[in-house]
Design a protein around this motif. Structure first.
Motif, PDB file in Angstrom:
ATOM      1  N   ALA A   1      44.807  97.213  26.233  1.00 23.00           N
ATOM      2  CA  ALA A   1      43.924  97.880  26.850  1.00 23.00           C
ATOM      3  C   ALA A   1      43.203  96.730  27.517  1.00 23.00           C
ATOM      4  O   ALA A   1      42.468  96.019  26.960  1.00 23.00           O
ATOM      5  CB  ALA A   1      43.196  98.891  26.340  1.00 23.00           C
TER       6      ALA A   1
ATOM      7  N   VAL B   1      46.255  97.329  32.047  1.00 24.30           N
ATOM      8  CA  VAL B   1      46.664  96.904  30.778  1.00 24.30           C
ATOM      9  C   VAL B   1      47.258  95.477  31.039  1.00 24.30           C
ATOM     10  O   VAL B   1      47.623  95.032  32.262  1.00 24.30           O
ATOM     11  CB  VAL B   1      47.782  98.044  30.182  1.00 24.30           C
ATOM     12  CG1 VAL B   1      47.101  99.259  30.025  1.00 24.30           C
ATOM     13  CG2 VAL B   1      48.993  98.027  31.400  1.00 24.30           C
TER      14      VAL B   1
ATOM     15  N   ARG C   1      37.224  97.402  26.589  1.00 24.28           N
ATOM     16  CA  ARG C   1      38.758  97.394  26.235  1.00 24.28           C
ATOM     17  C   ARG C   1      38.841  98.587  25.018  1.00 24.28           C
ATOM     18  O   ARG C   1      39.673  99.277  24.993  1.00 24.28           O
ATOM     19  CB  ARG C   1      39.078  95.960  25.701  1.00 24.28           C
ATOM     20  CG  ARG C   1      39.142  94.800  26.559  1.00 24.28           C
ATOM     21  CD  ARG C   1      39.867  93.794  26.248  1.00 24.28           C
ATOM     22  NE  ARG C   1      39.172  92.858  25.203  1.00 24.28           N
ATOM     23  CZ  ARG C   1      39.685  92.724  24.204  1.00 24.28           C
ATOM     24  NH1 ARG C   1      40.988  93.327  23.764  1.00 24.28           N
ATOM     25  NH2 ARG C   1      39.190  91.756  23.278  1.00 24.28           N
TER      26      ARG C   1
ATOM     27  N   GLN D   1      41.167 102.013  24.998  1.00 20.92           N
ATOM     28  CA  GLN D   1      42.160 102.036  24.016  1.00 20.92           C
ATOM     29  C   GLN D   1      42.171 103.635  23.390  1.00 20.92           C
ATOM     30  O   GLN D   1      43.193 104.270  23.272  1.00 20.92           O
ATOM     31  CB  GLN D   1      42.068 100.877  23.070  1.00 20.92           C
ATOM     32  CG  GLN D   1      43.197 101.082  21.660  1.00 20.92           C
ATOM     33  CD  GLN D   1      44.955 100.921  22.653  1.00 20.92           C
ATOM     34  OE1 GLN D   1      44.765 100.053  23.497  1.00 20.92           O
ATOM     35  NE2 GLN D   1      45.587 101.800  22.138  1.00 20.92           N
TER      36      GLN D   1
END
Length: 326
Positions: A122, A258, A300, A304
């Motif tokens: 991510a 991503v 990130r 995720q």
């Protein structure tokens, strides 16, 4: 004889050689030092493509290298996302994560060419993409309650989407489960034909992205009934959400960035900061809002966790609806 010369000369030669090697190593490890490829697993001109181009232009300016959009549509995003997963993990290939590729496809494709949880890292959320529910203008309904009553008297009802696992498909499946209306899914490979068939009455409802139908709604070629997201959209501020209209569901598409799973944390951090910087830019933000999107940068870790939650959510919806890519 000492062929390297006296000690002082050897020291100077060693220093020069060390500096040269350090500069060479720095040039090799500096990132980015060339263009970055951004794979969009959807069609050129689609909502994901438009979002990517708006954001990645600014990301490229921040990083000092161009970000080149590479459209790889097909198989419900699986072709493009397989290319991302299989790319060298050096940060020079990244891709457009979505509700299809990173939450839904694992439940509807028996032979997925990648593992959405294992094969991607991510970077950041980009936008939420609520859809709007539209019907043909000749349909004798003016609001959601009237449409549901009409559906129950005229079932089954057909609805189009750009493919199994798309946000349009999922919204229709959820709508059928919540209302008890028998819904028949009609997948399309041509988004233009998807809209044409609705306007001409060959399908009865679409849960389409705002940017794809806004002009047709304004022109009276489609009638908008509700927004599928958690809040109203600024493009149509008077259009209620499904929840406001009495149907207790939300179905929102989304896009994010991503990278291949093995990309280093330092590069992922630089990408994340560049994306969040782009989304904070007022010009970028207004362009995205004009599409009906909701800009939503993230860390990130936040992105995720979001993808993991979406994967679990749609597992149950797919199971209940019986949807598949076959």
């Amino acid at each position: 004889m000492d062929i390297a010369g006296p000690p002082r000369r050897r020291l100077m030669l060693g220093s020069i050689l060390g500096l040269t090697m350090a500069k060479t190593a720095g040039a090799q490890t500096q990132w980015p030092n060339r263009a970055i490829r951004f794979i969009n697993p959807g069609p050129a001109g689609g909502s994901g493509d438009v979002v990517a181009r708006i954001v990645m232009e600014h990301v490229g300016a921040t990083l000092g290298q161009p970000v080149v959009i590479d459209n790889r549509p097909g198989a419900g995003t699986n072709i493009g996302m397989a290319a991302v997963a299989q790319s060298q993990a050096d940060g020079y290939t990244i891709g457009l994560g979505s509700i299809a590729a990173n939450a839904v496809n694992k439940w509807i494709y028996p032979n997925l060419p990648f593992d959405p949880e294992r094969d991607f890292a991510a970077v950041s959320m980009l936008v939420l993409m609520p859809n709007i529910m539209v019907v043909p203008p000749r349909l004798p309904v003016r609001n959601l309650a009237e449409f549901i009553a009409w559906c129950r008297a005229n079932a089954p009802i057909s609805f189009g989407s750009v493919g199994a696992g798309s946000s349009q498909h999922l919204a229709g499946a959820q709508f059928g489960l919540a209302t008890g209306v028998e819904m028949q899914h009609v997948p399309y490979t041509n988004s233009g034909q998807l809209n044409t068939d609705l306007m001409e009455g060959r399908t009865q409802v679409l849960f389409q992205s705002v940017s794809a139908v806004a002009e047709m709604v304004r022109a009276g070629a489609m009638r908008a009934l509700a927004v599928t997201g958690i809040e109203r959209v600024s493009v149509f501020p008077h259009l209620p959400t499904l929840k406001e209209s009495g149907v207790d569901i939300t179905s929102t598409g989304w896009f994010g960035v991503v990278a291949p799973a093995a990309v280093s944390a330092s590069i992922l951090d630089m990408l994340q900061k560049a994306v969040v910087t782009a989304l904070a830019d007022e010009s970028v933000k207004q362009k995205l809002i004009g599409l009906g999107a909701v800009p939503r940068g993230s860390t990130r870790e936040e992105f995720q966790r979001f993808m993991e939650a979406e994967t679990l959510k749609y597992r149950d919806i797919i199971k209940a609806s019986g949807a598949s890519a076959n």
